[in-house]
Design a protein around this motif. Sequence first.
Motif, PDB file in Angstrom:
ATOM      1  N   UNK A 182       9.883 -10.632   0.522  1.00 12.46           N
ATOM      2  CA  UNK A 182       8.946  -9.529   0.357  1.00 12.46           C
ATOM      3  C   UNK A 182       8.382  -9.140   1.719  1.00 12.46           C
ATOM      4  N   UNK A 183       8.463  -7.849   2.041  1.00 16.74           N
ATOM      5  CA  UNK A 183       7.959  -7.343   3.314  1.00 16.74           C
ATOM      6  C   UNK A 183       6.767  -6.419   3.047  1.00 16.74           C
ATOM      7  N   UNK A 184       5.555  -6.885   3.303  1.00 17.59           N
ATOM      8  CA  UNK A 184       4.405  -5.984   3.170  1.00 17.59           C
ATOM      9  C   UNK A 184       4.339  -5.048   4.361  1.00 17.59           C
ATOM     10  N   UNK A 185       4.049  -3.794   4.101  1.00 19.01           N
ATOM     11  CA  UNK A 185       3.931  -2.823   5.177  1.00 19.01           C
ATOM     12  C   UNK A 185       2.729  -1.938   4.963  1.00 19.01           C
ATOM     13  N   UNK A 186       2.700  -0.816   5.672  1.00 19.47           N
ATOM     14  CA  UNK A 186       1.591   0.128   5.552  1.00 19.47           C
ATOM     15  C   UNK A 186       1.768   0.942   4.275  1.00 19.47           C
ATOM     16  N   UNK A 187       1.037   0.538   3.228  1.00 12.78           N
ATOM     17  CA  UNK A 187       1.112   1.196   1.918  1.00 12.78           C
ATOM     18  C   UNK A 187       2.523   1.148   1.334  1.00 12.78           C
ATOM     19  N   UNK A 188       3.237   0.076   1.597  1.00 17.76           N
ATOM     20  CA  UNK A 188       4.551  -0.114   1.004  1.00 17.76           C
ATOM     21  C   UNK A 188       4.807  -1.596   0.812  1.00 17.76           C
ATOM     22  N   UNK A 189       5.410  -1.919  -0.302  1.00 20.30           N
ATOM     23  CA  UNK A 189       5.881  -3.275  -0.566  1.00 20.30           C
ATOM     24  C   UNK A 189       7.392  -3.187  -0.684  1.00 20.30           C
ATOM     25  N   UNK A 190       8.101  -3.839   0.221  1.00 18.41           N
ATOM     26  CA  UNK A 190       9.559  -3.771   0.211  1.00 18.41           C
ATOM     27  C   UNK A 190      10.127  -5.138  -0.113  1.00 18.41           C
ATOM     28  N   UNK A 191      11.092  -5.165  -0.995  1.00 18.85           N
ATOM     29  CA  UNK A 191      11.755  -6.400  -1.386  1.00 18.85           C
ATOM     30  C   UNK A 191      13.212  -6.294  -0.961  1.00 18.85           C
ATOM     31  N   UNK A 192      13.660  -7.222  -0.138  1.00 14.20           N
ATOM     32  CA  UNK A 192      15.019  -7.139   0.384  1.00 14.20           C
ATOM     33  C   UNK A 192      15.737  -8.470   0.203  1.00 14.20           C
ATOM     34  N   UNK A 193      17.036  -8.433   0.363  1.00 15.44           N
ATOM     35  CA  UNK A 193      17.835  -9.644   0.368  1.00 15.44           C
ATOM     36  C   UNK A 193      17.444 -10.469   1.590  1.00 15.44           C
ATOM     37  N   UNK A 194      17.289 -11.759   1.425  1.00 17.62           N
ATOM     38  CA  UNK A 194      16.901 -12.614   2.555  1.00 17.62           C
ATOM     39  C   UNK A 194      18.083 -12.832   3.496  1.00 17.62           C
ATOM     40  N   UNK A 195      17.791 -13.337   4.679  1.00 12.43           N
ATOM     41  CA  UNK A 195      18.847 -13.676   5.624  1.00 12.43           C
ATOM     42  C   UNK A 195      19.027 -12.701   6.761  1.00 12.43           C
ATOM     43  N   UNK A 196      18.289 -11.625   6.757  1.00  9.96           N
ATOM     44  CA  UNK A 196      18.358 -10.681   7.864  1.00  9.96           C
ATOM     45  C   UNK A 196      16.996 -10.014   8.017  1.00  9.96           C
ATOM     46  N   UNK A 197      16.703  -9.553   9.222  1.00 13.47           N
ATOM     47  CA  UNK A 197      15.483  -8.810   9.496  1.00 13.47           C
ATOM     48  C   UNK A 197      15.704  -7.976  10.750  1.00 13.47           C
ATOM     49  N   UNK A 198      14.672  -7.303  11.193  1.00 17.27           N
ATOM     50  CA  UNK A 198      14.829  -6.462  12.383  1.00 17.27           C
ATOM     51  C   UNK A 198      15.231  -7.287  13.604  1.00 17.27           C
ATOM     52  N   UNK A 199      14.691  -8.498  13.703  1.00 17.64           N
ATOM     53  CA  UNK A 199      15.010  -9.348  14.854  1.00 17.64           C
ATOM     54  C   UNK A 199      16.486  -9.726  14.867  1.00 17.64           C
TER      55      UNK A 199
END
Length: 276
Positions: A182-199
């Motif tokens: 789960x990625x909390x953001x600015x007025x958004x809750x995003x749920x993504x597959x684990x194992x990757x990110x921006x980094x």
Amino acid sequence: MNQELAEMQREDDIVDDNETPDSVPVPRSLIPHLSECAVLLDIDGTLLDLMPTPREVWVPPGLAKTLRRLHERTGGALAMVSGRSLNDIDLIFAPDQFPAVGGHGAEMRIRGSDEAVSPAPSMDKELKLRLAAIARLSPGILLEDKGYSLALHYRLAPHAEKAIYEAVSLIRADLPNAPIEVLPGKCVCEIKHSGFDKASGVRELMKHEPFKGRRPFFIGDDVTDESVFAIMPDMDGLAFSVGRRARGVAGHFDSPDDVRQFLAHLLDDERDVSLP
């Protein structure tokens, strides 16, 4: 440059979202010669002002020209690093197509003319349907399906924030082995597959020409950008935050408009700033 950076006090505190920070000037002398660096930019809240809905963002006059010139001056080593899909990124900046890490690292394009590569698996269909049903909690919750992730935007329904996260938590508790994050953001809750990110996306991007061997600097604004902030020292790079003083950055900007002005000013001096 290294001496200047060492002497600059790092901003190890996080400013509360309710506070309005004073902008920390980002001297151009901290940025290497453009022919030796890679420019990595988040989009929403960094390059572009946030809007009530994701579809309402727009590119201010002059920014497209600035980005094209930076792309040329860096030999193509300018990339967008965003939670948006590559398709969305291209629609925003059309007709320009820039290198990009999209979908929080789920998609990548090394050059603007390249086909997108997606190392991330798609989210399970049944899981996605359960998460999508959360949008029914309140009018104003906008659902965005990116294939590899699902985002619930509540800028138009801020009162629903707690209910959204509680509903997501219940689904995760019911499916403890589901490979999701789960990625909390600015007025958004995003749920993504684990194992990757921006980094992870940036690390992969920096292995390829024209980014390979260059000194990166990254500008981002949100919690999801902090993974990239954290890896910049590993690459002898620099990180800057927008709107708040994020931990470990070299400086920060008050607003996207300040970022746009800074990028334009990098091109003012055609001699650039050489490394010592």
